[in-house]
Design a protein around this motif. Structure first.
Motif, PDB file in Angstrom:
ATOM      1  N   THR A   1      -0.166 -15.859 -21.030  1.00  0.00           N
ATOM      2  CA  THR A   1      -0.559 -14.470 -20.764  1.00  0.00           C
ATOM      3  C   THR A   1      -0.450 -14.190 -19.266  1.00  0.00           C
ATOM      4  OG1 THR A   1      -2.092 -14.633 -22.625  1.00  0.00           O
ATOM      5  CG2 THR A   1      -2.394 -12.765 -21.146  1.00  0.00           C
TER       6      THR A   1
ATOM      7  N   LYS B   1      -6.526  -8.942 -22.073  1.00  0.00           N
ATOM      8  CA  LYS B   1      -6.129  -7.872 -21.147  1.00  0.00           C
ATOM      9  C   LYS B   1      -6.440  -8.244 -19.691  1.00  0.00           C
ATOM     10  CE  LYS B   1      -8.809  -5.036 -23.504  1.00  0.00           C
ATOM     11  NZ  LYS B   1      -9.242  -5.945 -24.597  1.00  0.00           N
ATOM     12  N   THR B   2      -7.674  -8.722 -19.472  1.00  0.00           N
ATOM     13  CA  THR B   2      -8.037  -9.094 -18.098  1.00  0.00           C
ATOM     14  C   THR B   2      -7.193 -10.286 -17.630  1.00  0.00           C
ATOM     15  OG1 THR B   2     -10.287  -8.271 -18.409  1.00  0.00           O
ATOM     16  CG2 THR B   2      -9.942  -9.796 -16.590  1.00  0.00           C
ATOM     17  N   THR B   3      -6.953 -11.235 -18.521  1.00  0.00           N
ATOM     18  CA  THR B   3      -6.124 -12.397 -18.174  1.00  0.00           C
ATOM     19  C   THR B   3      -4.736 -11.944 -17.720  1.00  0.00           C
ATOM     20  OG1 THR B   3      -7.292 -13.610 -19.916  1.00  0.00           O
ATOM     21  CG2 THR B   3      -5.268 -14.607 -19.060  1.00  0.00           C
TER      22      THR B   3
HETATM   23  N1  LIG Z   1      -2.379 -16.148 -25.098  1.00  0.00           N
HETATM   24  C1  LIG Z   1      -3.647 -16.596 -25.192  1.00  0.00           C
HETATM   25  N2  LIG Z   1      -3.968 -17.545 -26.079  1.00  0.00           N
HETATM   26  C2  LIG Z   1      -5.250 -17.996 -26.185  1.00  0.00           C
HETATM   27  N3  LIG Z   1      -6.274 -17.555 -25.435  1.00  0.00           N
HETATM   28  C3  LIG Z   1      -6.008 -16.595 -24.529  1.00  0.00           C
HETATM   29  C4  LIG Z   1      -4.697 -16.074 -24.367  1.00  0.00           C
HETATM   30  N4  LIG Z   1      -4.733 -15.132 -23.393  1.00  0.00           N
HETATM   31  C5  LIG Z   1      -6.015 -15.070 -22.972  1.00  0.00           C
HETATM   32  N5  LIG Z   1      -6.785 -15.933 -23.644  1.00  0.00           N
HETATM   33  C6  LIG Z   1      -8.240 -16.173 -23.520  1.00  0.00           C
HETATM   34  O1  LIG Z   1      -8.944 -15.159 -24.229  1.00  0.00           O
HETATM   35  C7  LIG Z   1     -10.224 -14.944 -23.653  1.00  0.00           C
HETATM   36  C8  LIG Z   1     -10.445 -13.462 -23.429  1.00  0.00           C
HETATM   37  O2  LIG Z   1      -9.545 -13.022 -22.449  1.00  0.00           O
HETATM   38  P1  LIG Z   1      -9.749 -11.685 -21.617  1.00  0.00           P
HETATM   39  O3  LIG Z   1     -11.101 -11.640 -21.004  1.00  0.00           O
HETATM   40  O4  LIG Z   1      -8.568 -11.581 -20.729  1.00  0.00           O
HETATM   41  O5  LIG Z   1      -9.688 -10.596 -22.773  1.00  0.00           O
HETATM   42  P2  LIG Z   1      -9.884  -9.012 -22.642  1.00  0.00           P
HETATM   43  O6  LIG Z   1      -8.910  -8.413 -23.581  1.00  0.00           O
HETATM   44  O7  LIG Z   1      -9.835  -8.590 -21.237  1.00  0.00           O
HETATM   45  O8  LIG Z   1     -11.360  -8.854 -23.204  1.00  0.00           O
HETATM   46  P3  LIG Z   1     -12.296  -7.542 -23.117  1.00  0.00           P
HETATM   47  O9  LIG Z   1     -11.961  -6.759 -24.334  1.00  0.00           O
HETATM   48  O10 LIG Z   1     -13.675  -8.098 -23.151  1.00  0.00           O
HETATM   49  O11 LIG Z   1     -11.970  -6.827 -21.849  1.00  0.00           O
HETATM   50  C9  LIG Z   1     -10.246 -15.766 -22.362  1.00  0.00           C
HETATM   51  O12 LIG Z   1     -10.964 -16.952 -22.596  1.00  0.00           O
HETATM   52  C10 LIG Z   1      -8.771 -16.071 -22.107  1.00  0.00           C
HETATM   53  O13 LIG Z   1      -8.594 -17.279 -21.397  1.00  0.00           O
END
Ligand SMILES: Nc1ncnc2c1ncn2[C@@H]1O[C@H](COP(=O)(O)OP(=O)(O)OP(=O)(O)O)[C@@H](O)[C@H]1O
Ligand SMILES: [Mg+2]
Length: 158
Positions: free
Chosen positions: A16, A43-45
């Protein structure tokens, strides 16, 4: 001219970040990326990868409670927004178009989490949809308006 949609399997968080890194390296000032996807979809990742690609050293944290965080030290400014806590009516009062129109800020890369909540959108943007898979995530890149996916090629995620 209709452009095709790109789909990637992102097996882990590093993948990601790699996708984000490439976007950060190649996007031009004035680019908007609207991020969609459930809680924890990555998304944040992805925006953390964008930050690295823009050579932003500061660590990128989720702006869920701050709404907007501006990073001005990279190749171009990064404006990171998270609309999770708002409903579309609240969003419409925020004048967010000033970010993508660059009227009050230096044009940069605007990345918006929970873009589903935007009641209005830019004319041209990259729609990036993340979905949970049994393992990892899927990313779909959907160009809207004049957003040019070809300018990002080749997109090889490792
Ligand atoms: N491709 C992937 N495969 C597995 N895990 C992932 C992948 N990409 C990100 N993650 C993991 O998923 C988790 C959530 O990631 P993140 O916080 O970026 O999600 P988000 O969409 O921003 O969440 P929110 O909706 O709370 O804003 C983190 O632990 C991250 O490391
Ligand atoms: Mg997030």
């Amino acid at each position: 001219m209709s452009q095709s949609i790109l789909k990637f399997l992102l097996p882990d968080a590093e993948a990601t970040k790699s996708l984000g890194f490439i976007l950060g390296q190649r996007c031009l000032p004035g680019t908007t990326i609207l991020l969609e996807g459930d809680l924890g979809a990555g998304k944040t990742t992805l925006v953390q990868g964008i930050g690295s690609g823009l050579a932003i050293a500061e660590s990128i944290v989720s702006p869920t409670f701050t709404l907007i965080v501006e990073y001005l030290e990279g190749r171009i400014p990064l404006y990171h927004l998270d609309l999770y806590r708002l409903d579309p009516r609240e969003v419409s009062g925020l004048n967010l178009e000033s970010y993508w129109e660059g009227t009050e800020t230096e044009p940069g890369l605007v990345a918006i989490e929970w873009a589903e909540r935007l009641p209005y959108k830019p004319d041209d943007y990259l729609r990036l949809v993340l979905t949970h898979q049994e393992e990892g995530r899927q990313a779909e890149l959907i160009p809207v308006g004049d957003f040019n996916l070809d300018a990002l090629m080749p997109l090889a995620i490792e």
